[in-house]
Design an enzyme around this catalytic site. Sequence first.
Site, mmCIF file in Angstrom:
data_model
loop_
_atom_site.group_PDB
_atom_site.id
_atom_site.type_symbol
_atom_site.label_atom_id
_atom_site.label_comp_id
_atom_site.label_asym_id
_atom_site.label_seq_id
_atom_site.Cartn_x
_atom_site.Cartn_y
_atom_site.Cartn_z
ATOM 1 N N GLU A 258 0.857 -1.189 0.000
ATOM 2 C CA GLU A 258 0.000 0.000 0.000
ATOM 3 C C GLU A 258 0.890 1.235 0.000
ATOM 4 O O GLU A 258 2.000 1.223 0.521
ATOM 5 C CB GLU A 258 -0.879 0.024 1.261
ATOM 6 C CG GLU A 258 -1.898 -1.104 1.356
ATOM 7 C CD GLU A 258 -3.198 -0.788 0.615
ATOM 8 O OE1 GLU A 258 -3.334 0.342 0.100
ATOM 9 O OE2 GLU A 258 -4.057 -1.680 0.554
ATOM 10 N N CYS A 259 0.366 2.317 -0.545
ATOM 11 C CA CYS A 259 1.169 3.547 -0.595
ATOM 12 C C CYS A 259 1.131 4.307 0.723
ATOM 13 O O CYS A 259 1.914 5.221 0.940
ATOM 14 C CB CYS A 259 0.699 4.444 -1.726
ATOM 15 S SG CYS A 259 -1.021 4.959 -1.565
ATOM 16 N N GLY A 260 0.176 3.926 1.600
ATOM 17 C CA GLY A 260 0.099 4.612 2.900
ATOM 18 C C GLY A 260 -1.090 5.543 2.998
ATOM 19 O O GLY A 260 -1.366 6.079 4.075
#
Length: 266
Positions: A258-260
């Site tokens: 996930e990119c966050g």
Amino acid sequence: MSLAAAGQPLPGKNDAPPAEIAPPRQSAIAVRSPTPAQLEMIHRASASLETATAEEILVWAVRTYFPRFTMATGLGPEGCVIISMLAKIEPRVYVFNLDTGYQFRETLELRERIAEKYGIVVDLQRPELSVAAYEAAHGGPVYRTDPDQCCYDRKVCVLHRVAKDFDAWASGIRRDQSLTRADTPVVRWDKKFGLVKISPLARWTKGDVWRRIVDEKIPYNPLHDQGYPSIGCWPCTRAVAQGEDERAGRWTGMAKTECGLHTGAE
Ligand code: SF4
């Protein structure tokens, strides 16, 4: 894919402004906290909207939060579907894209096709540093050495900056996309960004999304027809083979999934 092939400028040794090192991703960014009454309202709304249609969820979001309601989109199929709904419900909702500087040319072209079809111009929100300046400050591409930091600097920080002007945001995440998204409520408090987070497509399947795109001729990224079910930045996205998970092409070879933007919301 090379930078040039992706339509991105090649960083040269002369195009780097003075180095400015990005803050560490653990640095505290002040965000709002909800009152107990707000949390209670959010939980009640999520429960009552659990069986609502995506359009009904968006109507509720607009009535409750507009004009302090926004949407962040990477211009994936889900985002394009939500934009098509907003065009009918409230086209003045501020929709933006986190333009890291590493997006595929096809993604940026899709933004123009969306504007033509729906009159909704997806704003580009960019990090403070250009790609060239950022890479110069870090001695090269950070996505190779520390993709979490790169996503933090070029996506998460930018969303924090935008979030300050809003009370709620919509995202296109679906429960069936990954284990980390399986428990996504329709409405939740996003403690990471200090916003109410609304996921109108939480209950949708991938098939639901594509049926809507085909039925309504919603513009979509042509890379989806070339083996890219999930599209992010070009350095961190690859085509997937048949049978692979739809997010398997993101950050291949790294533990990162996930990119966050959609983690740490609880
Ligand atoms: Fe950087 Fe890759 Fe994250 Fe894009 S997806 S911000 S290039 S690490």
